[in-house]
Design an enzyme around this catalytic site. Sequence first.
Site, PDB file in Angstrom:
ATOM      1  N   ASP A 288       0.826  -0.883   0.330  1.00  0.00           N
ATOM      2  CA  ASP A 288      -0.228  -0.155   0.011  1.00  0.00           C
ATOM      3  C   ASP A 288       0.825   1.155  -0.133  1.00  0.00           C
ATOM      4  OD1 ASP A 288      -2.133   1.484  -0.003  1.00  0.00           O
ATOM      5  OD2 ASP A 288      -3.022   0.838   1.643  1.00  0.00           O
TER       6      ASP A 288
HETATM    7  C1  BGC Z   1      -4.901   2.904   0.272  1.00  0.00           C
HETATM    8  C2  BGC Z   1      -5.189   2.209  -1.367  1.00  0.00           C
HETATM    9  C3  BGC Z   1      -5.093   2.911  -1.920  1.00  0.00           C
HETATM   10  C4  BGC Z   1      -3.571   3.617  -2.486  1.00  0.00           C
HETATM   11  C5  BGC Z   1      -3.334   4.169  -3.292  1.00  0.00           C
HETATM   12  C6  BGC Z   1      -3.418   4.330   0.251  1.00  0.00           C
HETATM   13  O1  BGC Z   1      -3.723   5.065   0.698  1.00  0.00           O
HETATM   14  O2  BGC Z   1      -4.943   2.517   1.611  1.00  0.00           O
HETATM   15  O3  BGC Z   1      -6.534   2.004  -1.073  1.00  0.00           O
HETATM   16  O4  BGC Z   1      -4.959   2.035  -3.072  1.00  0.00           O
HETATM   17  O5  BGC Z   1      -3.653   4.562  -1.773  1.00  0.00           O
HETATM   18  O6  BGC Z   1      -3.994   5.670  -4.303  1.00  0.00           O
END
Ligand code: BGC
Length: 753
Positions: A288
Amino acid sequence: MNRGKLRMFLVVFLAFSMHMSLYSQNKSIYKDRTRSESDRVGDLIRQMTLAEKIGQMNQLNFEKITTGIEEKVKTGEVGSLLNVTNPVEVNKLQEIALKQSRLGIPLIIGRDVIHGLHTIFPIPLGQAASFDDELVKNAAHIAAVESREKGINWTFAPMLDISRDPRWGRIAESLGEDPYLAGRLGAAMVRGFQGNTLSDPTSIAACLKHFVGYGAAEGGRDYNSTNIPIHLLRNVYLEPFRKSVEAGAATVMTSFNDNDGVPASGNSFLLKQVLRKEWKFDGFVVSDWASMSEMIPHGFAADRKEVASLSANAGLDMEMVSQTYIQNLSQLVKEGKVPIQTIDELVKNILRIKFRMGLFENPFAPIGDPGKTYSQAHLAAAREAAIKSAVLLKNNNQLLPLDKGKKIAVIGPMADAPHDQMGTWVFDGQKEHTITPVKALQTEYTHINYVYEPALAFSRDKNKARFEKAVEAAKQADVAVVFLGEESILSGEAHSLSNINLIGVQSDLLAALQAAHKPVVLVVMAGRPLTIERDLPNADAVLYNFHPGTMGGPAILDLLYGKANPGGKLPVTFVREVGQIPMYYNHNNTGRPGPKNPMKLDDIPLEAKQSSLGNSSFYLDSGRDPLFPFGYGLSYTSFVYTDLKLSADKIQPGQKLAVSVTLTNSGKYEGTEIAQLYVQDIVGSIARPVKELKGYQKISLQPGESKKVIFELSAGDLAFYGLDLIKKSEKGLFNVWVGGNSDSGLKSSFSLQ
Ligand code: BGC
């Protein structure tokens, strides 16, 4: 040249040209689409330098086209970008990757396309309320079509985090509290995004997130630690991921949380043992956003170099934005702390998906194509999805559907909130395209006589100055239709709440409207199940919508006026009070289950004896039960379940049991019921849930019509991870229910031999 020399020359020449032709054949194997995926991956990895390999493992966030980013693509320092949304820029970068980087490896372009790109569908929690696999699949397909038009070929969805805490803002993005439902709908979403083949020009790669346990954050506080013991992890939290891997998901994202002390981005048990070894996952895993480098504040890694070493050795293929791989892996390989074979395996996982997606052949956006974004077909599908995602919670005296001849007072801050109606995780949906209920009255339901008084400018507005006007409006009308809820910013990532009553003074507005003495319809649009117990007495009917998206307005009017009949069911338990959380239907029994109707706080006699209420499990102030159970939802018509039959009262492993009921539409309207099958394994090697959803079917019936509904249950459906942590079904007695929600239904039992 004498003959000897000539022969010698010919031999050398022949050997050289054979070598050259083999070399050039070899060189082009990975570019040859007729070769097998593994040949192509193997050929390419052999030709890559260590730096190029590490570049593939690096994902960067795109802000704007600069020579810096172009240079990185050219030198192969980046394998993926997220958030490039301009197709011209996508094409420029892909052109550089294909034509100017040494080996011509295309980029994979990611974006959070969570419930639609431009045409916004109901938030995932709403889609889950439809219990409709086809609908969810189609919504994902439409999102994929709109994404590919922009050159986006990878979405970070579906989110499969089991969510049992409505304080957690990301419950909005989830498919609810139940592993069976989330697994079925998650798999449907994967099929919708990815189509029949990943290389289809209307497919994008799906990403199962967040692996795993993120929804169980302590106290519903985002990013917090989780403490999920192994049986619960196996039987509940991992289950939707397993089903969606089985459906062919191309990628998986690790979660932010540490579970029992181990952050997911450094957890080799999850990535190697469960995902690769047990589930045979052959796609790639992305972290993530900075979840790798965040292992430092977690206190799990001392510095960025240790982060890179931990994640690579745990089996994490691609790093999102924090760049510890690109900065440290080559040194770690030199020091022997990360074996080169490990790097090769991780990079092969990424390349395999790039080949499978057809990116080496065509990574480009179709510029000049008029496209299907916001097409009539997409808007119609979004409208249908919003209709099927709404849940009717109350309908006293059959107030709904409304009579078209009656005058209505449209009140409340969500009646005309084009941005907020779309819900969380909307980057590309334009509010100018949203049709709110007020706009639908102006443009489509033009024959309805209405007066509009928002009373509050937005959901958090605390200014009561216009309450009087709202009461006046209600007095002038036959019915007040009150649109309350949450702005979209109040749910989603990092938007947790400790109080989940209707925010601000909205409950006061609803109460004030009682002064008009008119029937009140409450229409909620929210990102979570709010605690609305205190509001129920002030509304004769309640239609609950999880933020319904672009077409929410006309969908709600279709429902209010009976053009469509509500059929959604709750994918999460609605608690009475925030203090009841966590509360979910598939909990284990205690040794002392509470009574159905425990004594009310005010009825407890003074100086009552310590044990006079019975020593069992319930709250003195809010009892044992939720406000509305999982699976609950009404219709304008009524359904009756009769005649539950089991094809046998005993089954052997390998055999199937048919469970059937007769479902009758006993009301006046055509309607669709979601019939639900629940099972309880009465005694197990570990304590088992009081009920578990094992099947659902959507059945449409005309008034007076009956249908036999048959569910099939196999011994395999009863399998779980028991005390020995081996997945199998255990013999013994089972209860089985078929009904319209998790708290009702016809009951029978059978045994597994
Ligand atoms: C989130 C993810 C997301 C990623 C990219 C993160 O802060 O937890 O779910 O896909 O950002 O935007």
